[in-house]
Write an enzyme that holds these catalytic residues in place. Structure first.
Site, PDB file in Angstrom:
ATOM      1  N   GLN A 117       0.831  -1.206   0.000  1.00  0.00           N
ATOM      2  CA  GLN A 117       0.000   0.000   0.000  1.00  0.00           C
ATOM      3  C   GLN A 117       0.865   1.256   0.000  1.00  0.00           C
ATOM      4  OE1 GLN A 117      -2.294   0.389   3.608  1.00  0.00           O
ATOM      5  NE2 GLN A 117      -3.618   1.958   2.746  1.00  0.00           N
ATOM      6  N   GLY A 118       0.862   1.985  -1.090  1.00  0.00           N
ATOM      7  CA  GLY A 118       1.700   3.191  -1.203  1.00  0.00           C
ATOM      8  C   GLY A 118       0.915   4.462  -0.949  1.00  0.00           C
ATOM      9  N   TYR A 119       0.602   4.703   0.307  1.00  0.00           N
ATOM     10  CA  TYR A 119      -0.106   5.944   0.681  1.00  0.00           C
ATOM     11  C   TYR A 119       0.870   6.928   1.341  1.00  0.00           C
ATOM     12  CZ  TYR A 119      -5.006   4.262   0.145  1.00  0.00           C
ATOM     13  OH  TYR A 119      -6.215   3.820  -0.318  1.00  0.00           O
ATOM     14  N   SER A 120       1.390   6.532   2.518  1.00  0.00           N
ATOM     15  CA  SER A 120       2.156   7.478   3.344  1.00  0.00           C
ATOM     16  C   SER A 120       3.428   7.953   2.661  1.00  0.00           C
ATOM     17  CB  SER A 120       2.553   6.814   4.670  1.00  0.00           C
ATOM     18  OG  SER A 120       1.422   6.342   5.351  1.00  0.00           O
ATOM     19  N   SER A 154       4.501  -1.348   4.244  1.00  0.00           N
ATOM     20  CA  SER A 154       4.595  -2.716   4.770  1.00  0.00           C
ATOM     21  C   SER A 154       4.719  -3.705   3.623  1.00  0.00           C
ATOM     22  CB  SER A 154       3.345  -3.073   5.583  1.00  0.00           C
ATOM     23  OG  SER A 154       3.189  -2.190   6.651  1.00  0.00           O
ATOM     24  N   GLU A 238     -12.404  -1.923   5.958  1.00  0.00           N
ATOM     25  CA  GLU A 238     -12.123  -2.736   7.144  1.00  0.00           C
ATOM     26  C   GLU A 238     -13.426  -3.091   7.856  1.00  0.00           C
ATOM     27  OE1 GLU A 238     -10.281  -4.700  10.163  1.00  0.00           O
ATOM     28  OE2 GLU A 238      -9.577  -4.203   8.167  1.00  0.00           O
ATOM     29  N   SER A 363      -3.716   7.191  13.599  1.00  0.00           N
ATOM     30  CA  SER A 363      -3.270   7.302  14.996  1.00  0.00           C
ATOM     31  C   SER A 363      -4.455   7.583  15.924  1.00  0.00           C
ATOM     32  CB  SER A 363      -2.239   8.429  15.121  1.00  0.00           C
ATOM     33  OG  SER A 363      -2.897   9.675  14.973  1.00  0.00           O
ATOM     34  N   GLU A 365      -4.941  10.066  17.868  1.00  0.00           N
ATOM     35  CA  GLU A 365      -5.419  11.456  17.786  1.00  0.00           C
ATOM     36  C   GLU A 365      -6.348  11.629  16.592  1.00  0.00           C
ATOM     37  OE1 GLU A 365      -2.318  10.532  18.288  1.00  0.00           O
ATOM     38  OE2 GLU A 365      -1.793  11.391  20.229  1.00  0.00           O
TER      39      GLU A 365
HETATM   40  C1  LIG Z   1       3.678  -0.718  11.614  1.00  0.00           C
HETATM   41  C2  LIG Z   1       3.251   0.300  10.580  1.00  0.00           C
HETATM   42  C3  LIG Z   1       2.905  -0.112   9.302  1.00  0.00           C
HETATM   43  C4  LIG Z   1       2.527   0.827   8.329  1.00  0.00           C
HETATM   44  N1  LIG Z   1       2.225   0.405   7.070  1.00  0.00           N
HETATM   45  C5  LIG Z   1       1.906   1.296   6.096  1.00  0.00           C
HETATM   46  C6  LIG Z   1       1.688   0.892   4.736  1.00  0.00           C
HETATM   47  O1  LIG Z   1       1.752  -0.298   4.410  1.00  0.00           O
HETATM   48  N2  LIG Z   1       1.390   1.824   3.812  1.00  0.00           N
HETATM   49  C7  LIG Z   1       1.286   3.149   4.129  1.00  0.00           C
HETATM   50  O2  LIG Z   1       0.987   3.951   3.237  1.00  0.00           O
HETATM   51  N3  LIG Z   1       1.525   3.598   5.403  1.00  0.00           N
HETATM   52  C8  LIG Z   1       1.830   2.690   6.379  1.00  0.00           C
HETATM   53  N4  LIG Z   1       2.085   3.119   7.681  1.00  0.00           N
HETATM   54  C9  LIG Z   1       2.082   4.553   7.956  1.00  0.00           C
HETATM   55  C10 LIG Z   1       0.941   5.031   8.817  1.00  0.00           C
HETATM   56  O3  LIG Z   1      -0.245   5.086   8.074  1.00  0.00           O
HETATM   57  C11 LIG Z   1       1.356   6.407   9.362  1.00  0.00           C
HETATM   58  O4  LIG Z   1       2.441   6.213  10.246  1.00  0.00           O
HETATM   59  C12 LIG Z   1       0.234   7.097  10.097  1.00  0.00           C
HETATM   60  O5  LIG Z   1      -0.794   7.456   9.204  1.00  0.00           O
HETATM   61  C13 LIG Z   1       0.749   8.371  10.823  1.00  0.00           C
HETATM   62  O6  LIG Z   1       1.436   9.203   9.951  1.00  0.00           O
HETATM   63  P1  LIG Z   1       2.918   9.744  10.274  1.00  0.00           P
HETATM   64  O7  LIG Z   1       3.751   8.566  10.664  1.00  0.00           O
HETATM   65  O8  LIG Z   1       3.348  10.565   9.118  1.00  0.00           O
HETATM   66  O9  LIG Z   1       2.772  10.643  11.567  1.00  0.00           O
HETATM   67  P2  LIG Z   1       2.226  12.160  11.605  1.00  0.00           P
HETATM   68  O10 LIG Z   1       0.997  12.270  10.764  1.00  0.00           O
HETATM   69  O11 LIG Z   1       3.353  13.075  11.311  1.00  0.00           O
HETATM   70  O12 LIG Z   1       1.809  12.282  13.117  1.00  0.00           O
HETATM   71  C14 LIG Z   1       2.759  12.512  14.176  1.00  0.00           C
HETATM   72  C15 LIG Z   1       1.979  12.709  15.465  1.00  0.00           C
HETATM   73  O13 LIG Z   1       1.130  13.875  15.351  1.00  0.00           O
HETATM   74  C16 LIG Z   1      -0.222  13.517  15.610  1.00  0.00           C
HETATM   75  N5  LIG Z   1      -1.112  14.271  14.731  1.00  0.00           N
HETATM   76  C17 LIG Z   1      -0.997  14.382  13.375  1.00  0.00           C
HETATM   77  N6  LIG Z   1      -2.008  15.126  12.879  1.00  0.00           N
HETATM   78  C18 LIG Z   1      -2.794  15.482  13.947  1.00  0.00           C
HETATM   79  C19 LIG Z   1      -3.985  16.231  14.072  1.00  0.00           C
HETATM   80  N7  LIG Z   1      -4.582  16.767  13.002  1.00  0.00           N
HETATM   81  N8  LIG Z   1      -4.509  16.408  15.325  1.00  0.00           N
HETATM   82  C20 LIG Z   1      -3.908  15.841  16.412  1.00  0.00           C
HETATM   83  N9  LIG Z   1      -2.765  15.125  16.337  1.00  0.00           N
HETATM   84  C21 LIG Z   1      -2.217  14.927  15.137  1.00  0.00           C
HETATM   85  C22 LIG Z   1      -0.314  12.025  15.324  1.00  0.00           C
HETATM   86  O14 LIG Z   1      -1.372  11.421  16.029  1.00  0.00           O
HETATM   87  C23 LIG Z   1       1.043  11.541  15.804  1.00  0.00           C
HETATM   88  O15 LIG Z   1       1.037  11.338  17.184  1.00  0.00           O
HETATM   89  C24 LIG Z   1       2.471   2.208   8.655  1.00  0.00           C
HETATM   90  C25 LIG Z   1       2.826   2.617   9.963  1.00  0.00           C
HETATM   91  C26 LIG Z   1       3.215   1.691  10.911  1.00  0.00           C
HETATM   92  C27 LIG Z   1       3.594   2.174  12.278  1.00  0.00           C
END
Ligand SMILES: Cc1cc2nc3c(=O)[nH]c(=O)nc-3n(C[C@H](O)[C@H](O)[C@H](O)COP(=O)(O)OP(=O)(O)OC[C@H]3O[C@@H](n4cnc5c(N)ncnc54)[C@H](O)[C@@H]3O)c2cc1C
Length: 384
Positions: A117-120, A154, A238, A363, A365
């Site tokens: 999944q290429g989102y993040s 992942s 989901e 997350s 939040e």
């Molecule tokens: C084990 C694992 C597997 C994953 N697999 C995939 C995958 O296969 N494909 C994919 O695309 N992504 C994947 N991800 C990425 C995942 O979707 C992101 O980590 C997640 O969406 C959070 O984005 P970020 O890491 O950029 O953190 P950020 O968005 O930068 O957030 C950092 C912190 O700020 C808080 N925050 C951010 N925005 C707000 C807001 N508006 N209000 C309050 N708090 C806020 C967050 O809750 C967090 O605590 C994976 C992540 C993990 C940990």
């Protein structure tokens, strides 16, 4: 909804259990395991058959639950094909066209093609509309050329294909001008996968760099510029089926922590005993809650509430596991190997991995924001 396991389901359960009993502990090769599941018809049980069949066996909702429960109960290997089966397939069934479904679903059902999944991206996680990866249409052959960086992808190191959220309209902003593209991973020099090592020492996720990677025009899903709609639809697929299976896995983990507590004597500590009992009671509550919402009309906050509950629950179990393990849990490796910087016991692994539970899949939040805005009708967060 009347949720009951009838005699047909119980017969199905026996079949599933027998099959898993015979096969689940055999192969350590996870790709071969996917093909075996596919060959015997255990992939794609829940796929909607409105548009046709794709080599998958039909199964009622209760049978899907039975299969997922038995799978978790058997302690069968973590699935490599999960993203294709449970995220891509429902998306193609809902938003793809017949040709895309006919091309991509049968190999997923056979366990032959794996997906990621290429989102993040580094600047687009919670705020997914910040995606900057571009896909430019080649005026010559009509293909798209994808350039940009994805992160936390992942299983990208195992995947044959990646569904990529990319910007196809130049100068577009936020959720406008995005498209959902199916991109083959085997493009040397144009797709590079770099593993990211996690706290546990494993590297299940990766950075993925696209440098002019080719995606065919007919592999754009849902129409150009419609990527946000498709991507959000995918996140909403989901359902309770996998939640129930996950809870069986959780029950097994809790059971291991309880047995550890009995062995180490930690169970005699009234505080730890109380915490273990709470974990047990909360797991029961989550199960009834999942059964209640399964298949019925869901209120818009239900998935977020469920995610908050299980993410926090599993993280607390990890914390409890190392408490039960005692001071030894703080000690380092018992064995070192070249390919593994440190070896962890079950409690340490659970503790370290579960730190991610409140991040991936949205997350805590972000889940609270969704509940606040969509369920409680509180004012929307300012997004600049
Ligand atoms: C084990 C694992 C597997 C994953 N697999 C995939 C995958 O296969 N494909 C994919 O695309 N992504 C994947 N991800 C990425 C995942 O979707 C992101 O980590 C997640 O969406 C959070 O984005 P970020 O890491 O950029 O953190 P950020 O968005 O930068 O957030 C950092 C912190 O700020 C808080 N925050 C951010 N925005 C707000 C807001 N508006 N209000 C309050 N708090 C806020 C967050 O809750 C967090 O605590 C994976 C992540 C993990 C940990």
């Amino acid at each position: 909804m009347d949720f009951d396991f009838g005699p047909d389901d119980e017969r199905f359960r026996t079949r599933a259990r027998d099959w898993l009993g015979e096969h689940a502990n055999g192969s350590a090769d996870r790709r071969a395991w996917e093909r075996q599941l596919g060959a015997d018809g255990w992939i794609g049980l829940g796929w909607d058959r409105t548009h046709g069949t794709y080599g998958n066996r039909p199964a009622t909702l209760t049978q899907q639950v039975v299969w997922a429960e038995e799978y978790a109960r058997a302690g069968a290997p973590a699935r490599l094909g999960h993203i294709g089966e449970n995220l891509l397939a429902p998306t193609l069934l809902a938003h793809g066209d017949d040709a895309q479904r006919a091309r991509f679903l049968p190999p997923v059902a056979r366990g032959e093609e794996l997906w990621c999944q290429g989102y993040s991206e580094p600047g687009a996680g919670s705020d997914l509309a910040g995606v900057r990866t571009r896909a430019v249409r080649d005026p010559g052959d009509g293909t798209y050329r994808v350039t940009g960086q994805k992160i936390w992808t992942s299983l990208a190191h195992e995947a044959d294909w990646c569904f990529v959220l990319a910007r196809t309209e130049e100068d577009s902003h936020r959720h406008h001008g995005l498209s959902f593209l199916l991109v083959p991973m085997d493009q040397p020099g144009r797709v590079e996968v770099r593993p990211i090592r996690q706290l546990t020492g494993d590297a299940e996720f990766n950075e993925v760099f696209f440098d002019g990677a080719v995606a065919r025009a007919e592999h754009l899903v849902g129409g150009a510029g419609q990527g946000w709609r498709v991507a959000m639809g995918l996140l909403a697929t989901e359902r309770g089926v996998s939640t129930l299976a996950q809870q069986i896995g959780f029950a097994r983990e809790l059971d291991r922590v309880v047995r550890l507590a009995l062995r180490t004597g930690a169970a005699a500590d009234p505080v730890l005993r109380d915490r273990l009992t709470r974990q047990w009671a909360e797991l029961k509550t989550m199960r009834w809650n999942a059964l209640r919402t399964l298949g019925g009309a869901q209120d818009p906050g239900a998935p977020s509430v469920a995610k908050l509950l299980w993410g926090g629950w599993h993280q607390r179990l990890g914390e409890l596991a190392v408490r039960v393990r005692g001071a030894a849990a703080a000690l380092g490796p018992e064995r070192w190997t070249a390919d593994r910087p440190y070896a962890l016991d079950d409690a340490q692994r659970l503790f370290l991995f579960s730190r991610a539970d409140t991040i991936y899949g949205g997350s805590d939040e972000i889940q609270r924001n969704i509940i606040a805005e969509r369920v409680l009708n509180l004012p929307k967060e300012s997004r600049g």
